[in-house]
Write an enzyme that holds these catalytic residues in place. Structure first.
Site, short mmCIF file in Angstrom:
data_model
loop_
_atom_site.label_atom_id
_atom_site.label_comp_id
_atom_site.label_asym_id
_atom_site.label_seq_id
_atom_site.Cartn_x
_atom_site.Cartn_y
_atom_site.Cartn_z
N GLN A 17 0.78 -1.24 0.00
CA GLN A 17 0.00 0.00 0.00
C GLN A 17 0.81 1.30 0.00
O GLN A 17 0.49 2.23 -0.74
CB GLN A 17 -0.95 0.03 1.23
CG GLN A 17 -1.88 1.21 1.20
CD GLN A 17 -2.77 1.35 2.42
OE1 GLN A 17 -3.27 2.42 2.70
NE2 GLN A 17 -2.98 0.29 3.18
N GLU A 139 1.28 -1.24 8.23
CA GLU A 139 0.49 -0.10 8.71
C GLU A 139 0.39 0.04 10.23
O GLU A 139 0.79 1.04 10.81
CB GLU A 139 -0.93 -0.22 8.12
CG GLU A 139 -1.95 0.74 8.67
CD GLU A 139 -1.70 2.18 8.26
OE1 GLU A 139 -1.48 2.42 7.07
OE2 GLU A 139 -1.74 3.07 9.13
N ASP A 168 0.64 3.79 6.01
CA ASP A 168 0.89 3.42 4.62
C ASP A 168 0.61 4.59 3.68
O ASP A 168 1.51 5.14 3.05
CB ASP A 168 0.01 2.24 4.21
CG ASP A 168 0.58 0.92 4.68
OD1 ASP A 168 1.79 0.87 4.97
OD2 ASP A 168 -0.17 -0.06 4.76
N GLY A 247 -7.16 21.87 21.39
CA GLY A 247 -7.12 23.28 21.04
C GLY A 247 -8.01 24.09 21.97
O GLY A 247 -8.34 23.66 23.07
N GLY A 248 -8.43 25.24 21.52
CA GLY A 248 -9.30 26.07 22.37
C GLY A 248 -10.77 25.82 22.09
O GLY A 248 -11.62 26.54 22.59
N1 CAO Z 1 11.79 -10.28 -9.32
C1 CAO Z 1 12.45 -11.05 -8.44
N2 CAO Z 1 12.47 -10.83 -7.12
C2 CAO Z 1 11.76 -9.78 -6.68
C3 CAO Z 1 11.04 -8.93 -7.54
C4 CAO Z 1 11.08 -9.22 -8.93
N3 CAO Z 1 10.43 -8.46 -9.81
N4 CAO Z 1 10.45 -7.97 -6.80
C5 CAO Z 1 10.77 -8.21 -5.53
N5 CAO Z 1 11.56 -9.30 -5.44
C6 CAO Z 1 12.15 -9.88 -4.23
C7 CAO Z 1 12.99 -8.92 -3.46
O1 CAO Z 1 14.24 -8.81 -4.07
C8 CAO Z 1 13.03 -9.56 -2.08
O2 CAO Z 1 14.01 -10.58 -2.12
P1 CAO Z 1 15.12 -10.81 -0.95
O3 CAO Z 1 14.37 -10.89 0.33
O4 CAO Z 1 15.75 -12.10 -1.36
O5 CAO Z 1 16.05 -9.68 -0.97
C9 CAO Z 1 11.69 -10.28 -2.03
O6 CAO Z 1 11.12 -10.19 -3.34
C10 CAO Z 1 10.63 -9.78 -1.08
O7 CAO Z 1 10.66 -8.44 -0.81
P2 CAO Z 1 10.15 -7.92 0.61
O8 CAO Z 1 11.02 -8.47 1.70
O9 CAO Z 1 10.04 -6.46 0.50
O10 CAO Z 1 8.66 -8.56 0.73
P3 CAO Z 1 7.93 -9.17 2.01
O11 CAO Z 1 6.60 -9.59 1.49
O12 CAO Z 1 8.71 -10.20 2.70
O13 CAO Z 1 7.75 -7.94 3.00
C11 CAO Z 1 6.98 -5.73 3.66
C12 CAO Z 1 6.73 -6.99 2.80
C13 CAO Z 1 5.91 -4.72 3.28
C14 CAO Z 1 6.86 -6.09 5.15
C15 CAO Z 1 8.39 -5.17 3.36
O14 CAO Z 1 8.51 -4.99 1.98
C16 CAO Z 1 8.70 -3.85 4.05
O15 CAO Z 1 8.96 -3.80 5.26
N6 CAO Z 1 8.68 -2.75 3.30
C17 CAO Z 1 9.05 -1.43 3.78
C18 CAO Z 1 7.94 -0.85 4.62
C19 CAO Z 1 6.63 -0.77 3.90
O16 CAO Z 1 6.49 -0.22 2.83
N7 CAO Z 1 5.60 -1.29 4.57
C20 CAO Z 1 4.25 -1.02 4.12
C21 CAO Z 1 3.65 -2.13 3.46
S1 CAO Z 1 1.98 -1.73 3.15
O17 CAO Z 1 1.22 -2.20 4.52
#
Ligand code: CAO
Length: 415
Positions: A17, A139, A168, A247-248
């Site tokens: 998101q 989130e 998000d 606030g006020g």
């Molecule tokens: N081709 C191949 N690999 C891909 C790819 C593609 N097109 N796109 C993504 N990947 C891979 C990434 O390289 C990553 O690999 P590694 O872990 O081996 O480095 C993997 O996919 C997964 O990425 P991720 O760790 O970001 O995904 P997740 O589902 O495990 O985690 C989230 C999701 C949201 C917790 C994490 O991305 C995060 O903390 N993001 C930052 C904060 C954020 O935006 N949070 C809000 C999310 S909305 O609620």
């Protein structure tokens, strides 16, 4: 008509998101947003909370309007080359992977700079540098870590998260501002830069008034506009303020006619000081306008609970819309508690494009929230989200790949 961000190309590496909210806004302002997704699977939200089998979820469609989708396996060596070509062609790379994922893919800031020194690399992360910088965040984690949850809810209950996605979507908004600011700086510096919006920081920015209150509390030990005053205890940290407006201008949510069966038959009522006499007239307590116990804002603070109970006796005799109509005549600030159903059906929101009906080839018609920011010279036209990989061939051709090369890359699993 031209669009504000015409000519800006965004390599959209976002998912879920926070990141998609940001790139959707940029697309609405006219940027060409190329969403890179994992071949075969795509953004995980395509299949989350599905309401129609095998059709992109509303979660996905409502966050990815006006974008193009290409599928690239960025861990495949040939896929990496395609990504390099895209980096050279785009102005901004936006990502919200877990910390370190982009580096692990081989696209460090230094490498991206080598490929395109004008590239702006914008990231959402859960936390900025510090003890939690390596944590994955969603989130509600951000709402808790950014101070929103500890200050939301009622004094006698646990911390509460809010329905507004301040972690998000709120951080996506912050990031979008960072990106357009960096694009502006690039017009005279000629260089790209990194833009970081941490979700904890974004939430805290939106909770700024609570940090204000923390310092007021430490200095004075009491905050008179909080419901804890005058009978409750204040602790060391800002307490949950229920529905107080602070606030006020004290405010509270009051029952309206029908509240026994309708969970949203309520109105937010603000006892704004300049209209106090009018409030007294409307609720039939004319004597309060001159009574020294009620006549001034300071005198009213210890009686807020009783005052709102009295006003509620009046609001309970009116529907929230009747109460709105009467109170607005007297310039008394108030607002109905609108349900999502009421909002979805509100004609004025349809008219302004804040609620839009979009048609989708596999889903059919659905409602979405359009661009909440209206530019007079850059109108937004909301178009549907892309199917997975819908624009792979088109974008590959723009990058200069021949149909034969595209077909070979497809066979190699790179795209
Ligand atoms: N081709 C191949 N690999 C891909 C790819 C593609 N097109 N796109 C993504 N990947 C891979 C990434 O390289 C990553 O690999 P590694 O872990 O081996 O480095 C993997 O996919 C997964 O990425 P991720 O760790 O970001 O995904 P997740 O589902 O495990 O985690 C989230 C999701 C949201 C917790 C994490 O991305 C995060 O903390 N993001 C930052 C904060 C954020 O935006 N949070 C809000 C999310 S909305 O609620």
């Amino acid at each position: 008509m031209s669009k504000a961000l015409d000519g800006v190309r965004i390599l959209d590496f976002t998912h879920v998101q926070s990141g998609p909210t940001c790139t959707q806004l940029l697309a609405w302002f006219g940027a060409d947003v190329i969403k890179v997704e994992r071949a075969g699977a795509g953004d995980i939200t395509r299949e989350q909370l599905r309401d129609i089998p095998d059709v992109d979820s509303l979660y996905f469609t409502m966050l990815n309007h006006n974008k193009r989708s290409v599928t690239i396996d960025t861990k495949n060596p040939e896929g990496k080359q395609v990504l390099e070509a895209l980096i050279q062609k785009c102005d901004v790379l936006v990502e919200n992977f877990a910390p370190g994922a982009l580096d692990r893919m081989g696209f460090t800031w230094e490498r991206i700079q080598e490929l395109n020194p004008r590239m702006i690399v914008a990231s959402v992360k859960g936390f900025g540098p510090g003890p939690y910088e390596d944590c994955k965040v969603y989130e509600n984690v951000a709402q808790c870590a950014g101070g929103a949850a500890s200050t939301t809810g009622f004094d006698d209950g646990p911390p509460v998260v809010t329905g507004a996605q301040i972690g998000d979507s709120g951080t996506g908004l912050h990031l979008a501002l960072g990106i357009v600011t960096a694009l502006y700086q690039r017009t005279h510096s000629g260089r790209g830069q990194r833009v970081l919006a941490a979700m904890q920081d974004g939430v805290l920015n939106l909770c700024r008034v609570k940090l204000r209150d923390q310092q007021r509390l430490e200095r004075t030990g009491v905050m008179k506009e909080y419901p804890q005053y005058p009978n409750g205890e204040f602790g060391e940290a800002v307490p949950r303020a229920g529905n107080a407006s602070g606030g006020g201008q004290p405010g509270w949510i009051l029952k309206c006619k029908g509240w026994e069966t309708d969970p949203n038959a309520y109105i937010y009522f603000i006892t704004q000081a300049p209209v106090w006499a009018k409030i007294c007239n409307v609720i039939g307590k004319e004597e309060w306008a001159t009574d020294p116990n009620y006549a001034t804002p300071a005198a009213r603070l210890p009686h807020l609970k009783d005052i709102f109970a009295e006003i509620e006796r009046w609001t309970m005799t009116k529907t929230k819309f009747e109460a709105m109509q009467i109170l607005n005549k007297y310039d008394i600030p108030c607002g109905p508690i609108l349900s999502m159903k009421e909002i979805a059906e509100e004609p004025s929101l349809r008219k302004t494009g804040t609620i839009v009906e979009v048609d989708h080839p596999t889903r059919g018609k659905y409602l979405t929230v359009g661009n909440p920011i209206k530019l007079s010279d850059s109108p937004t036209e909301v178009t549907r989200s892309p199917l997975l990989g819908e624009h792979t061939d088109e974008v590959m051709a723009e990058l200069g790949y021949s149909p034969e090369q595209v077909s070979a890359l497809r066979t190699a699993g790179a795209i």
